[in-house]
Scaffold this motif. Sequence first.
Motif, PDB file in Angstrom:
ATOM      1  N   ALA A   1       0.885  -1.159  -0.131  1.00  0.00           N
ATOM      2  CA  ALA A   1       0.072  -0.034   0.187  1.00  0.00           C
ATOM      3  C   ALA A   1       0.726   1.329   0.136  1.00  0.00           C
ATOM      4  O   ALA A   1       0.760   2.118  -0.692  1.00  0.00           O
ATOM      5  CB  ALA A   1      -0.948  -0.048   1.188  1.00  0.00           C
TER       6      ALA A   1
ATOM      7  N   THR B   1       2.207   1.763  -3.202  1.00  0.00           N
ATOM      8  CA  THR B   1       1.339   2.263  -4.336  1.00  0.00           C
ATOM      9  C   THR B   1       1.104   3.661  -4.056  1.00  0.00           C
ATOM     10  O   THR B   1       0.662   4.357  -5.173  1.00  0.00           O
ATOM     11  CB  THR B   1      -0.043   1.543  -4.041  1.00  0.00           C
ATOM     12  N   ALA B   2       0.818   3.990  -2.879  1.00  0.00           N
ATOM     13  CA  ALA B   2       0.409   5.443  -2.512  1.00  0.00           C
ATOM     14  C   ALA B   2       1.620   6.130  -2.976  1.00  0.00           C
ATOM     15  O   ALA B   2       1.479   7.462  -3.640  1.00  0.00           O
ATOM     16  CB  ALA B   2       0.476   5.525  -0.939  1.00  0.00           C
TER      17      ALA B   2
ATOM     18  N   SER C   1      -4.297   8.640  -2.161  1.00  0.00           N
ATOM     19  CA  SER C   1      -4.503   7.700  -1.002  1.00  0.00           C
ATOM     20  C   SER C   1      -5.987   6.999  -1.298  1.00  0.00           C
ATOM     21  O   SER C   1      -6.173   6.059  -0.774  1.00  0.00           O
ATOM     22  CB  SER C   1      -4.706   8.537   0.470  1.00  0.00           C
TER      23      SER C   1
ATOM     24  N   THR D   1      -5.405   4.153  -3.519  1.00  0.00           N
ATOM     25  CA  THR D   1      -4.631   3.183  -2.889  1.00  0.00           C
ATOM     26  C   THR D   1      -5.437   2.536  -1.764  1.00  0.00           C
ATOM     27  O   THR D   1      -5.293   1.522  -1.345  1.00  0.00           O
ATOM     28  CB  THR D   1      -3.437   3.881  -1.930  1.00  0.00           C
TER      29      THR D   1
ATOM     30  N   THR E   1      -4.718  -0.567   0.849  1.00  0.00           N
ATOM     31  CA  THR E   1      -4.583  -0.396   2.315  1.00  0.00           C
ATOM     32  C   THR E   1      -5.426  -1.267   3.098  1.00  0.00           C
ATOM     33  O   THR E   1      -5.072  -2.034   3.994  1.00  0.00           O
ATOM     34  CB  THR E   1      -4.953   0.971   2.530  1.00  0.00           C
TER      35      THR E   1
END
Length: 447
Positions: free
Chosen positions: A286, A289-290, A296, A299, A303
């Motif tokens: 996560a 990716t963020a 966010s 993502t 997450t």
Amino acid sequence: MAETGTKKRKGLDLQWKILIGIVLGIALGLFINVTYGPGVESGPIYIIKIIFKYGGDIFIRLLRMLIIPLVFASIFMAIVNLGDVRALGKLGGKTVGFYFLTTALAVAAGLLVVNLFNPGLGIDKEALSALGIGTEVPGKVGNAGVGEKSPVIIIIDTFVNMIPKNAAAAFASGNILQVIFFTIFLAIMASIVGKASDTMTSAIHGLDRIMQAGIMAIMKIAPYAIFMLVTAIFMDLGFAALAALGKYALTVLVGLAIHAFITLTALVWILGKYNPIKLFKAVAPALMTAWSTASSAATLPITMSNLTERAGVDPKISNFVLPLGATVNMDGTALYESVAVIFIAQLLGIDLTFGMQIVIFITASLAAIGAAAIPGAGLVTMGIVLTAVGLPLDGIGLILAIDRILDQFRTAINVWGDACAAVVIARTEDAITEPESGTPGLESAAA
Ligand code: ASP
């Protein structure tokens, strides 16, 4: 949630694949950047850039496609599983309280580093103006009119606007906060109705499971898509601007590091009674990716999956805490805004008094709550902070050139803040099981 694919599979774990994608993307992007220069607008290199941008965009779109049904189904199930409304009230109160606390601590870290480093003093202004830095103001700032709103109104607006005027429109426009509000309302009503809502609850449970499976499927392309995204970003990175604003960028990064590695880590350790390193490993996909997407919201599906599947947090807690966190809890953004505003003031030769710094402390926290979980949103709400201390909105032009790269780092910290909150809140609810040892998790999300 934990029912999908808990088998161990062969091959590299997901976080390593993503990391390789990032490293290769940086290397290739830099190579092209150095060889052909940034911002190539024609020829084969341009075509490569376009293909890579589309590749990254497909991944982000797939993730965003899941957000609304995922948030709806998982919050509904979280609340149904919580049992009663009082438990929900307690959980909501704790979550919001914790979010306020960490946001305030983030701004405090930002103010500390910016006052120590003074990045705006002694900067080469000629180099800045030679690069044309300081002339552009993002159109969105003016259009949003955020600069005119008082901080109190912003916070009241955020809460009142959570109530959708039209539930269907909230879903259709992808307004996460409104969807959260409606879903909470619906779930409470479902528990009041009792048995009569059973059919609907089991249908939503089915939707929840389907969405989890969807995340697993999309994660399979994550390393490749992230490679493309990162390559395209580094192909275009302007090093001259980065060098001219280097001290400022470093100040932001040091502040983010203090908040992430000291403050949040200590909270996970002490309040969450959870090994921060294990948590870091669990949510590494996560975080990366963020960092790559600077969003966010995009993502969020990952997450949520990482926290339940790899970190051992009960979905009835994380599925409530995380969607809320993705939209209102932005530690990285809050810290960034406080540093940026003081940097702009220093650059313009304006001395900020202690009182003004207090105003920045409050408004940066609120501006971060109001920021959307998409790339560049923090830059837009910065207008609130600038106006509050009487600085010109044009100041934003000064930092625009390197916003994207800093956005990547602050978004990763935003997501880390949400993950830490989920662990701490889950601990207080006795709803967490720390994985035994090694890489946490059930490589369920790995390809
Ligand atoms: N990009 C950030 C996020 O999605 C918001 C910001 O611009 O600071 O969390």
